[in-house]
Design a protein around this motif. Structure first.
Motif, PDB file in Angstrom:
ATOM      1  N   SER A 165      45.554  38.594  33.849  1.00 43.88           N
ATOM      2  CA  SER A 165      44.466  39.483  33.457  1.00 43.88           C
ATOM      3  C   SER A 165      43.127  38.946  33.939  1.00 43.88           C
ATOM      4  CB  SER A 165      44.441  39.633  31.934  1.00 43.88           C
ATOM      5  OG  SER A 165      44.112  38.389  31.322  1.00 43.88           O
ATOM      6  N   LEU A 166      42.134  39.805  33.963  1.00 46.63           N
ATOM      7  CA  LEU A 166      40.789  39.388  34.351  1.00 46.63           C
ATOM      8  C   LEU A 166      40.272  38.332  33.382  1.00 46.63           C
ATOM      9  CD1 LEU A 166      38.266  39.757  36.130  1.00 46.63           C
ATOM     10  CD2 LEU A 166      37.533  41.564  34.547  1.00 46.63           C
ATOM     11  N   PHE A 167      40.615  38.482  32.095  1.00 49.59           N
ATOM     12  CA  PHE A 167      40.191  37.508  31.098  1.00 49.59           C
ATOM     13  C   PHE A 167      40.693  36.118  31.454  1.00 49.59           C
ATOM     14  CE2 PHE A 167      41.421  35.041  27.344  1.00 49.59           C
ATOM     15  CZ  PHE A 167      40.185  34.873  26.737  1.00 49.59           C
ATOM     16  N   THR A 168      41.971  36.020  31.806  1.00 48.34           N
ATOM     17  CA  THR A 168      42.544  34.717  32.145  1.00 48.34           C
ATOM     18  C   THR A 168      41.904  34.136  33.391  1.00 48.34           C
ATOM     19  OG1 THR A 168      44.671  35.177  31.086  1.00 48.34           O
ATOM     20  CG2 THR A 168      44.670  33.550  32.859  1.00 48.34           C
ATOM     21  N   LYS A 169      41.702  34.947  34.404  1.00 46.94           N
ATOM     22  CA  LYS A 169      41.102  34.467  35.643  1.00 46.94           C
ATOM     23  C   LYS A 169      39.684  33.939  35.414  1.00 46.94           C
ATOM     24  CE  LYS A 169      43.725  37.631  38.624  1.00 46.94           C
ATOM     25  NZ  LYS A 169      43.636  38.791  39.540  1.00 46.94           N
TER      26      LYS A 169
END
Length: 450
Positions: free
Chosen positions: A227-231
């Protein structure tokens, strides 16, 4: 009256109330005589401060845990750290499932608020995964450290006791220790430091990140995407970690690090960069650092760990979104893009609110504590800045002045630790009234900004 109470007790207020109750519960347990060692008496103020610090997984303390608490007291302290680290609702979900109860809509909403999530779907699965993964990491850490400690302690029981508490403290980023010296006895033991660093990273990187990483390795699907959050979270967290280590080395290479071997300088730098983000464990006396380094570490404590983790601070994503917004504005762009995605406007607004509230609260706290401590020869301005940054960021590092502070200052630090644990957004949303659409709108007029 019941309906009125239900309307008043929003999920945000319930979460805040539960954390307050847990802090008072553990303060009472730590205050009981059998929680102390023989001949030791603790005031309720000391018990309350210790409880707030443990539930908020901060680590600031006005007592020496190794000399004050009995084994029973240490167990209560560990439970408080576990509750604060994993989260009230994660443990509550486990209890509900243990008794075979279904998780209803209101309980799912509480879980969502406690873990700072945006959607209902998968909440119970997420909580179960978080709890099992956290306990597994703590167990592995306890076994590794406990087994290694066999060469340092007289009995296996003492070795695994020390290893278990150290693993729990490192993973929850609580910063407490039962050695009386934090990790200073292991200042030259890079194996212990490496294991502790891994536990700190695991606790501070964020539970959603850990869950995605686990899913990536278990599913092994070619269609899996982070996810964008993880990246954003992982990139920002480790970028700041590297910058922090480099900054500490540059500032101290001619000061505290002078005359040290390169590997000593390296491990002191990386360990302090990691622990300053939320952990609070230390391999040296923090007061040994120079003034510029203490200010730099204060900045790292303000930034803190990742959202939905055991850490505090403004969080990594807040800093990332603010930086990306400034960059986009400077380039003349109205939208914020990163990793092929666009940041939602509401998230930009939240980042601004969190940063503004945190900096205003920090400045106000420093001002008030400076006023409270006038005439206290043991406390200087840098100590106050460092202490308030540590409390608000739920870090636990200290220059050694915590026990020298007056009662009003300690109450203010407890408030900062509490806010740092529940989160600024939860606190702001707790006073938010139900949204109502206006029946009319005023004409729009531009303001001169900057």
């Amino acid at each position: 009256m019941k309906k009125g109470l239900e309307r008043f007790m929003t999920p945000f207020r319930i979460i805040i109330s539960v954390y307050i109750l847990s802090m008072f519960l553990f303060s009472f347990l730590l205050w009981l005589p059998f929680s102390h060692q023989d001949g030791i008496e603790m005031s309720y103020m000391e018990s309350l401060f210790t409880s707030v610090s443990a539930v908020s997984v901060t680590g600031l303390s006005v007592i020496d845990v190794s000399e004050s608490l009995s084994y029973t007291g240490v167990v209560f302290l560990a439970l408080a750290m576990q509750v604060g680290g994993i989260g009230i609702m994660s443990l509550g979900t486990f209890v509900w499932m243990l008794f075979g109860r279904k998780i209803n809509l209101s309980q799912r909403l509480l879980i969502m608020v406690d873990q700072n999530q945006y959607q209902f779907s998968g909440m119970v699965k997420l909580m179960r995964g978080i709890l099992l993964l956290a306990l597994a990491i703590e167990l592995v850490g306890a076994l590794i450290l406990g087994t290694y400690y066999l060469q340092h302690f007289d009995t296996a029981a003492e070795a695994y006791y020390q290893g278990s508490f150290a693993a729990l403290s490192a993973f929850t980023n609580a910063g407490f220790d039962v050695t009386g010296q934090s990790l200073i006895p292991f200042a030259n033991d890079y194996y212990v430091q490496f294991i502790v660093l891994l536990l700190i990273f695991a606790g501070a990187i964020g539970f959603p990140v850990l869950m995605e990483v686990r899913e990536y390795f278990t599913t092994k699907s070619s269609y899996f995407k982070f996810s964008l959050f993880t990246k954003v979270t992982v990139t920002t967290y480790f970028l700041i970690f590297v910058i922090g280590a480099a900054g500490i080395w540059v500032l101290e290479r001619g000061m505290f690090f002078e005359g040290m071997a390169w590997h000593e300088q390296f491990f002191y730098s990386i360990f302090n960069s990691a622990t300053a983000r939320s952990a609070g464990l230390t391999t040296m006396e923090t007061s040994s650092f120079s003034l510029p380094t203490l200010l730099f570490i204060s900045l790292l404590m303000i930034i803190g760990a990742s959202p939905s983790s055991v850490g505090g601070g403004i969080r990594t994503t807040t800093l990332a979104v603010m930086f990306l917004s400034i960059r986009s504005f400077a380039l003349g762009k109205s939208d914020v893009k990163v990793f092929g995605r666009e940041i939602h406007p509401e998230d930009k607004q939240k980042a601004f609110m969190v940063l503004s509230f945190f900096m205003f609260g920090l400045f106000l706290a420093v001002t008030l504590i400076t006023a409270f401590e006038q005439g206290n020869p043991r406390v200087e301005l840098i100590d106050i800045i460092f202490e308030t940054s540590s409390a608000f960021g739920t870090t636990g590092l200290t220059t050694g002045v915590t026990s020298s502070l007056s009662r009003p200052s300690l109450f203010l630090l407890m408030l900062l630790m509490f806010i740092g644990r529940v989160g600024i957004l939860v606190l702001l949303f707790s006073v938010k009234r139900k949204e109502t659409k206006s029946s009319f709108r005023y004409p729009t007029e531009r303001m001169i900004i900057g």
